[in-house]
Design an enzyme around this catalytic site. Structure first.
Site, mmCIF file in Angstrom:
data_model
loop_
_atom_site.group_PDB
_atom_site.id
_atom_site.type_symbol
_atom_site.label_atom_id
_atom_site.label_comp_id
_atom_site.label_asym_id
_atom_site.label_seq_id
_atom_site.Cartn_x
_atom_site.Cartn_y
_atom_site.Cartn_z
ATOM 1 N N ASP A 1 35.462 2.077 -27.533
ATOM 2 C CA ASP A 1 34.246 1.562 -28.146
ATOM 3 C C ASP A 1 34.064 0.144 -27.641
ATOM 4 O OD1 ASP A 1 32.510 2.319 -30.862
ATOM 5 O OD2 ASP A 1 32.562 0.168 -30.374
ATOM 6 N N CYS B 1 27.668 2.091 -32.703
ATOM 7 C CA CYS B 1 29.042 2.581 -32.627
ATOM 8 C C CYS B 1 29.152 3.649 -31.547
ATOM 9 C CB CYS B 1 29.465 3.159 -33.977
ATOM 10 S SG CYS B 1 31.013 4.072 -33.891
ATOM 11 N N SER C 1 23.208 2.168 -24.402
ATOM 12 C CA SER C 1 23.046 2.580 -25.800
ATOM 13 C C SER C 1 21.594 2.730 -26.244
ATOM 14 C CB SER C 1 23.731 1.565 -26.711
ATOM 15 O OG SER C 1 25.075 1.451 -26.360
ATOM 16 N N HIS D 1 34.539 0.152 -35.743
ATOM 17 C CA HIS D 1 33.529 -0.183 -36.737
ATOM 18 C C HIS D 1 33.923 0.290 -38.135
ATOM 19 C CE1 HIS D 1 30.512 -1.318 -33.707
ATOM 20 N NE2 HIS D 1 31.075 -0.357 -32.959
#
Lengths: 377, 619
Positions: free
Chosen positions: B365, B384, B326, B371
């Site tokens: 996720d 997210c 991420s 989320h």
């Protein structure tokens, strides 16, 4: 027989000695010169190897073996060599080709052949080439015609090229000089000689820029300025000059040469042994050694001049000049006159194979000298 | 006589031959005279000179190895120095029986029996009159031990030499590198004369990259030695020119904090000053002791390092390629803004998984329950995945890849060390090239989706991540990362600093978009719901960052990721990138902890420690 050897030296006995030498097909003067050099050589070697008896003994054994080879070669009459000349040359060529294809590599070059015993085929060619050239020129009128000169040059060029490919530039150059000596003695015209010299001068830059390896160029540069590389290539020359120069007129005395004894001088038992002689025996000693060599040469030239046929003359002259050329190249290299090329000092430097060839050459000289009168009868 | 046929005239030939023999004899006599003249010159005319060189004392030309240049950190603290040490040297020419001598040295415990064969090869590659180091860093006991037995070892001597010493040891090893014995292969390539008397050479990192400058130039000394070869007096020669000192961009304080914070785990920390490209921290763990190398490692010890499962010799910071996870989300968000692929203020609903239109495969996720409604700011702060799955699809792989490449991913950054890895930014074109089977050459839409969260084929080195982070911090400006800050001028003693090298910037249409992204990254640490809020909460300065977790082990469609059951080496890699302070960033950092599981829990505290140390101590 034994009474002849043990009796006192009276004129009658000297005659007996001469008869003995004649019987063995040996030449007294040549043998005396060779013997004298060998004795000096063993003394210098004993000093150079740090007074090690075993190493000197080993060298003495090699000398004895080479002398034996000389004795055997001397028994065979020159006519036999004349008949065998082309075959010896061809066998030499074949072995040179073989060594390029299958030879053992030592120090980056392919020089050694191992068929039962290990040797360098270029050694055979050192005698094969003068034999061949003498054979080629002996039947036709001298000085040689243009065609004969071209043929001789080809016979020289082929083995020289094969040896240069190994690569062994030192031997290639020496062999070229051998061939040149033979053609010179055959009476080649002055214009050819000057032509060849000019051609050599012109080809120098070509050699420098396209043919010579870096290490070979380095040797030349080092000669011009040894201090440029005092730790590398210049080291030999610097140490050699110190050894010789510090010897002075009379030398430091046997076993007292500090440069050699303290092992500063590299390769002092082989290629640089002349520096040991210069250091311990001084200018007088070194000069005496050179004069003995010169004596051997002159004796060889006399044998050549008085030989009975063209083949023997050219052969004997060429062998003698080649021998002297070794002496000159080595002493000039050790004193820093010419670049370092790996050429031993004949009969003195430790080492085996070339010694046999050298003394076999002297055997041929003796054969020519001692079979002469027998034929005349 | 006038006929064209030449008849062999024996008398004429004999006379001609005699003339030739006489000429040859004269030439020979002349050549002997030449050599005699030379002997006369050396032995009579120049006798005094040569005699002085040899008389009673003996001159030896010895190489004087140059002192290797020192290496400093950016504040002038010594990272590599030279300390006196004793070593055992051998001159082959003076050793009567090499094999027996080595055997005796093994007997009295000065060399290891296993090394004998190796030493013989080493000695074989030297000239007979060279002095060769066969054992370095002798202890006082070793020296005493040898002194007792000295008469048994002609040609072997103890010499005081300078040995390389690295005061910070393993902590800086992968940045500074080490020196070690010159290998046979290296010997082939280097100029032997320039290394006469030197037995070591830079092997890795800075020691390797700047070898030519650090080495210096060899000198030589003409020394007087007595009959036993001991030096009595130095007569002259040429002094060696010491190697140049280097000042690195590293900050040792921050470097040590990063090293300690990794606490022996496998991983890497790289920090870069955004406005110069200066590499402030360059840690790869586990590491090795560079001092052991300059002391001369035995083959066994070296093999142990090479075969260690944790690969301590591997420079993870420079050559470790990891999925960035991420941490690339801020860059992708910027790409979406630049290409106007979506409106950052629009919210989308995250239900815990994503499905491509018309497909049934669920892209999960990391947060199982989702989320809820998120806009771009929330999506970055909370990381997210669903938001970015969709964004990646919207952007398409080519635009996505292009933007990552602008940040320097997929190519080497050009750091001044050798062996940097380029990582990988996958594209359909790459896939066609890289695979041979026809069915593998196809790019699937799903591969675009997972590239959106830094998974799949995407690979980046810690150095590349730190560089990309620095680019974000500098709002698009790029500088080539560098470890060399300056060189110390030998004559003046002043440091001459190198100029930072600018690279083509990441240009976007609206510079306000940088602030939008950076604000979201700030929320990661200092926002209400940021993934690393626990780490950023009480920081005395503003920080922007992004966590990342990279999968090593792929979890099946409906399986739970249960770290307890997964072997340690199969656990996710933890990543974190950060920079501070927000307004005028002075340091950007990337942290990777292999199998550290959670970027925000494992990697983020390390990043914060590095930022805090650097901002505290440098002003």
């Amino acid at each position: 027989m034994s009474s002849v050897l043990t009796s006192n030296r009276r004129p009658a006995d000297l005659t007996a000695m001469a008869l003995l030498l004649r019987g063995l097909h040996l030449d007294g003067l040549l043998l005396a010169g060779i013997g004298a050099i060998m004795v000096v050589g063993l003394l210098a070697l004993y000093s150079a190897v740090g007074e090690s008896g075993t190493l000197v003994f080993r060298q003495a054994v090699r000398l004895a073996a080479a002398l034996l080879a000389m004795l055997m070669v001397a028994q065979i009459p020159p006519a036999w060599y004349r008949r065998a000349a082309p075959w010896i040359y061809l066998v030499g060529l074949a072995l040179l080709v073989m060594v390029l294809l299958t030879g053992d590599v030592g120090k980056g070059a392919r020089r050694w052949l191992d068929i039962g015993l290990r040797f360098q085929p270029s050694e055979i060619m050192k005698l094969g080439l003068p034999l061949m050239i003498a054979w080629l020129l002996h039947e036709r009128p001298l000085p040689p015609s243009f065609g004969m000169i071209v043929a001789s040059l080809l016979l020289i060029l082929i083995p020289v090229a094969l040896i240069a490919l190994q690569p062994d530039l030192g031997t290639a150059i020496l062999l070229t000089m051998t061939g040149a000596a033979a053609i010179f003695l055959a009476g080649i015209g002055a214009r050819y000689i000057f032509g060849a010299i000019s051609l050599a001068l012109i080809s120098l830059p070509v050699l420098w820029y396209w043919v010579m390896h870096d290490y070979q160029k380095q040797r030349v540069l080092t000669l011009i300025n040894p201090d440029s590389d005092p730790l590398g290539a210049g080291y030999h020359i610097i140490q050699s000059k110190i050894a010789i120069g510090s010897g002075g007129l009379f030398g430091k005395g046997w076993l007292n040469g500090s440069q050699g004894q303290l092992e500063f001088l590299p390769e002092r038992s082989t290629d640089f042994i002349f520096a040991v002689i210069g250091e311990e025996f001084g200018l007088l000693g070194a000069l005496s050694v050179l004069l003995i060599y010169l004596l051997i040469l002159f004796r060889g030239l006399v044998i050549a001049a008085t030989a009975q046929d063209t083949f023997s003359r050219i052969l004997a002259g060429t062998i003698s000049l080649t021998f002297f050329f070794y002496v000159f190249v080595n002493s000039a290299m050790v004193t820093g006159l010419i670049p370092v090329v790996g050429v031993p000092l004949p009969l003195v430097s430790a080492g085996g194979t070339s010694m046999v060839t050298l003394l076999a050459g002297f055997g041929i000289l003796m054969s020519i000298q001692t079979h002469r009168k027998l034929l005349a009868r | 006589m006038a006929t064209s046929i030449r008849i062999k005239d024996h008398w004429a030939e004999q006379r001609m031959f005699l003339r030739r023999v006489i000429v040859a004899g004269l030439i020979a006599f002349f050549l002997v005279t030449l050599v005699f003249g030379r002997l006369f010159q050396l032995q009579i005319l120049e006798y005094d000179y040569f005699s002085a060189q040899s008389q009673g004392n003996r001159i030896r030309v010895q190489p004087v190895p140059p002192t290797r240049g020192l290496i400093y950190d950016r504040e002038g603290r010594v990272l590599a120095e030279n300390v006196p040490s004793y070593q055992l040297e051998l001159i082959p020419e003076q050793v009567p029986d090499l094999e027996a001598t080595l055997a005796r040295l093994v007997e009295i415990g000065l060399i290891d029996g296993e090394e004998v064969a190796e030493l013989q090869t080493l000695i074989g590659t030297h000239r007979r009159f060279d002095s060769i180091a066969i054992r370095q860093r002798l202890t006082d006991e070793d020296v005493a031990q040898f002194a007792v037995h000295r008469p048994r070892f002609p040609g072997v001597e103890i010499r005081a030499r300078l040995a390389r010493n690295y005061p910070y040891g393993p902590a800086v090893a992968h940045a500074v590198g080490y020196v070690g014995g010159i290998s046979a292969a290296e010997k082939q390539e280097l100029d032997e004369a320039a290394y006469a008397g030197t037995s070591v050479i830079g092997k890795t990192s800075i020691e390797d990259a700047y070898e030519s400058g650090l080495h210096g130039e060899v000198g030589h000394a003409e020394v007087l030695v007595n009959a036993r070869g001991r030096i009595m007096e130095v007569l002259g020669g040429e002094a060696a020119i010491p190697g140049g000192d280097l000042m690195l961009t590293l900050d040792v304080d921050a470097q040590l904090v990063a090293w300690d914070a990794l606490a022996g785990r496998r991983g890497a920390v790289v920090a870069i000053e955004p406005r110069t490209g200066d590499v402030l921290v360059f840690v790869s763990a586990p590491s090795y002791d560079p001092n052991a190398f300059s002391a001369g490692l035995t083959r066994k010890e070296f093999r142990a390092l090479q075969t260690d499962q944790d690969r301590p010799l591997f420079n993870r910071a420079l050559r470790g390629a990891y999925p960035p996870g991420s941490t690339i989300k801020p860059m992708l968000a910027l790409a979406a803004l630049h290409h106007a692929a979506l409106d950052p203020d629009d919210t989308m609903y995250c239900g815990g998984y994503y499905r491509l239109p018309g497909k049934s495969h669920r892209y999960r996720d990391w947060k199982r329950e989702g989320h809820g409604p998120v806009d771009m700011h929330d999506a970055i702060a909370q990381s997210c995945d669903v938001y970015f799955y969709d964004m990646a699809r919207e952007l398409g792989i080519d635009r996505l890849a292009d933007f990552l490449q602008r940040f320097g991913l997929g190519t080497t950054t050009g750091l001044d060390l050798r062996g940097e890895k380029a990582g990988l930014v996958p594209t359909p074109a790459w896939k066609r090239r890289a695979f041979s089977r026809r069915e593998d050459k196809v790019w699937f839409p799903g591969e675009t989706v997972i590239t959106g969260i830094g998974q799949g084929y995407l690979l980046a080195t810690p150095l590349q991540l730190a560089h990309a982070t620095a680019v974000v911090a500098a709002r698009g400006e790029r500088y080539r990362p560098r470890l060399l800050r300056g060189r110390v001028n030998l004559d003046t003693g002043e440091t001459e600093y190198g100029q930072p090298e600018r690279l083509p910037p990441v240009a976007i249409d609206d510079n306000a978009q940088w602030d939008r992204i950076i604000s979201a990254m700030n929320a990661v640490l200092q926002g209400e719901r940021g993934t690393a809020r626990a780490v950023g909460r009480d920081a005395p300065f503003t920080i922007a960052g992004k966590s990342g977790t990279a999968q090593v082990f792929s979890v099946g469609q409906d399986e739970e990721y249960d770290s307890e059951e997964i072997e340690e080496r199969m656990r996710d890699h933890a990543l974190f990138i950060a920079f501070a302070p927000l307004e005028a960033p002075r340091i950007a950092v990337a942290v990777i902890v292999e199998n550290g599981e959670s970027g925000s829990r494992t990697a983020a505290p390390i990043a914060r420690a590095v930022l805090e140390t650097y901002l505290d101590t440098s002003s």
